[in-house]
Scaffold this motif. Sequence first.
Motif, short mmCIF file in Angstrom:
data_model
loop_
_atom_site.label_atom_id
_atom_site.label_comp_id
_atom_site.label_asym_id
_atom_site.label_seq_id
_atom_site.Cartn_x
_atom_site.Cartn_y
_atom_site.Cartn_z
N ILE A 1 0.85 -1.18 0.00
CA ILE A 1 0.00 0.00 0.00
C ILE A 1 0.89 1.24 0.00
CG2 ILE A 1 -0.22 -0.09 2.52
CD1 ILE A 1 -3.00 1.21 2.20
N VAL A 2 0.51 2.26 -0.77
CA VAL A 2 1.34 3.45 -0.89
C VAL A 2 0.46 4.68 -1.02
CG1 VAL A 2 1.51 3.22 -3.41
CG2 VAL A 2 3.25 4.54 -2.17
N ALA A 3 0.90 5.78 -0.40
CA ALA A 3 0.23 7.07 -0.57
C ALA A 3 1.00 7.87 -1.61
CB ALA A 3 0.18 7.83 0.75
N ILE A 4 0.30 8.37 -2.62
CA ILE A 4 0.95 9.10 -3.70
C ILE A 4 0.29 10.45 -3.90
CG2 ILE A 4 1.73 7.03 -4.89
CD1 ILE A 4 -0.64 7.41 -6.84
N PRO A 5 1.02 11.43 -4.50
CA PRO A 5 2.44 11.37 -4.82
C PRO A 5 3.29 11.68 -3.58
CG PRO A 5 1.57 13.47 -5.51
CD PRO A 5 0.40 12.69 -4.96
N GLY A 6 4.51 11.17 -3.56
CA GLY A 6 5.42 11.49 -2.49
C GLY A 6 6.06 12.85 -2.73
N SER A 7 6.89 13.27 -1.80
CA SER A 7 7.56 14.57 -1.92
C SER A 7 8.39 14.64 -3.20
CB SER A 7 8.46 14.79 -0.70
OG SER A 7 9.15 16.01 -0.81
N GLY A 8 8.15 15.65 -4.00
CA GLY A 8 8.92 15.85 -5.23
C GLY A 8 8.49 14.98 -6.39
N GLU A 9 7.45 14.17 -6.20
CA GLU A 9 7.01 13.26 -7.25
C GLU A 9 5.82 13.84 -8.02
OE1 GLU A 9 8.10 9.06 -4.97
OE2 GLU A 9 6.03 9.73 -5.13
N THR A 10 5.63 13.35 -9.24
CA THR A 10 4.44 13.66 -10.01
C THR A 10 3.56 12.41 -10.05
OG1 THR A 10 5.47 13.00 -12.10
CG2 THR A 10 5.68 15.31 -11.46
N LEU A 11 2.31 12.58 -10.42
CA LEU A 11 1.39 11.45 -10.43
C LEU A 11 1.65 10.51 -11.59
CD1 LEU A 11 -1.95 13.16 -9.38
CD2 LEU A 11 -0.82 11.27 -8.21
N GLY A 12 2.14 11.05 -12.71
CA GLY A 12 2.31 10.22 -13.90
C GLY A 12 3.16 8.99 -13.68
N GLU A 13 4.22 9.14 -12.90
CA GLU A 13 5.13 8.01 -12.68
C GLU A 13 4.51 6.92 -11.82
OE1 GLU A 13 7.57 10.70 -9.42
OE2 GLU A 13 7.87 10.85 -11.57
N HIS A 14 3.41 7.24 -11.18
CA HIS A 14 2.68 6.23 -10.41
C HIS A 14 1.49 5.70 -11.20
CE1 HIS A 14 4.93 6.78 -6.70
NE2 HIS A 14 4.77 8.08 -6.82
N LEU A 15 0.73 6.60 -11.80
CA LEU A 15 -0.49 6.19 -12.49
C LEU A 15 -0.23 5.24 -13.64
CD1 LEU A 15 -2.56 9.51 -12.54
CD2 LEU A 15 -2.65 7.61 -10.91
N THR A 16 0.96 5.31 -14.21
CA THR A 16 1.28 4.39 -15.31
C THR A 16 1.30 2.94 -14.84
OG1 THR A 16 2.85 4.00 -17.13
CG2 THR A 16 3.79 4.47 -14.95
N SER A 17 1.42 2.73 -13.52
CA SER A 17 1.49 1.37 -12.97
C SER A 17 0.14 0.87 -12.47
CB SER A 17 2.49 1.33 -11.81
OG SER A 17 3.78 1.69 -12.24
N LEU A 18 -0.92 1.69 -12.57
CA LEU A 18 -2.23 1.24 -12.11
C LEU A 18 -2.68 0.01 -12.89
CD1 LEU A 18 -4.44 4.42 -11.52
CD2 LEU A 18 -3.52 2.84 -9.83
N HIS A 19 -3.30 -0.93 -12.18
CA HIS A 19 -3.69 -2.21 -12.77
C HIS A 19 -5.12 -2.53 -12.36
CE1 HIS A 19 -3.64 -6.63 -13.37
NE2 HIS A 19 -2.68 -6.39 -14.24
N GLU A 20 -5.80 -3.32 -13.16
CA GLU A 20 -7.19 -3.65 -12.87
C GLU A 20 -7.35 -4.46 -11.58
OE1 GLU A 20 -7.35 -7.60 -15.81
OE2 GLU A 20 -8.62 -5.85 -16.19
#
Length: 279
Positions: free
Chosen positions: A160-179
Motif C-alpha cells: 500500500i502506498v500514498a501518492i504522490p510522495g515529496s517531489g514526485e508527479t502522479l504520472g510516474e505512479h499512475l502508469t502502474s495502475l492495474h485492474e
Amino acid sequence: MPREKSFLFRVRQALPDLHPAEKRLGEFVCDFPGELASYSAQELAALAHVSKATVSRFIQRLGYENYEEARRHARAERETGSRLFLSTSTDASATQSVKAHIAQGVANIEATFLAITDTQIDAVADAMLKARKVWVIGFRSSHPFASYLQWQLTQVIENIVAIPGSGETLGEHLTSLHEEDVVVMFGLRRRIARMDLLLEQIEKSHAKLLYITDEGAPFLTSAAWHCHCQTLAPGPLFNHTSVMALCHLLITRCLEKAGVAGRIRLRNIEALNDSLEEL
C-alpha cells in the motif's frame, strides 16, 4: 482555453487601485464573499458601512455590468467549496460553544453513516486485502487523511502506498495502475482543478475506486464505492469528524478480516519495533 478569473481573483486584483471607500468594501468582500452572494446591493452596503453608490462603482471596477451579474458569479464560486463563502460577518463576531461543535460533529457522523452500510464496508475491506496494490491519494485537506489511512493500513496490507510522495508527479505512479488494484481517493473540498482528469485516468485503468468526498460532491458513477461525508460546522472551517470516523472503520474492518495472517504481520511489526528500540 484559459479559465475564467474567479470572483475573488477580480477583487484582489483590483484592491490596490481602489478609492478608500471602495477598498474598504473590497477588503470586506475578500473576508466575507458569501455576503455578496446572499444579499442585495443595499444590504451589502449597510454591512460594509459604505454607500450604495460605492457598491455600484466597485462592481463596475471588477468588470461586471451590474450587481446581479457579480452576485451570480459569487454564487457559482460558492459551489466550489471555499469556506470563505460560508463565513459571514455575523459569524466573525460570535464564538461557538464547545457543545455546538460536539453536537455538529455527532450529527455529521450520524448523517454520514446513514448512507454507508456494513455490506459496503465489508466489500471495500475485502477488495483492499485482496488487491495487487492499494494506492491512496489526497491533496490539500485530503492529504492528511490519505497519509493516515495508508500509515494505519500498512500494519495489515503490505503493498500500500500514498501518492504522490515529496517531489514526485502522479504520472510516474499512475502508469502502474492495474485492474487488480484498489485506489482510495480523498476528494474533500476544495478539490484540485484537475481532479476530473485524475479520476478519468483511474477509470481507464479499471482499478476499483473508493471515492471519499464531502456531501457537496456529485455522485461518481464510475467509482466502485462513493462515500459522502457530511462536513457541516458551526464555525468558519469544515468539520472532518466523519471522515476520520470512516477511516477508523475501514482500518478496523481490514484488521478484523485479515485474520491470522494479519495478526502474524502485527506481531512481526511489534517484534521489530522492540528489537530496533524505535518505540
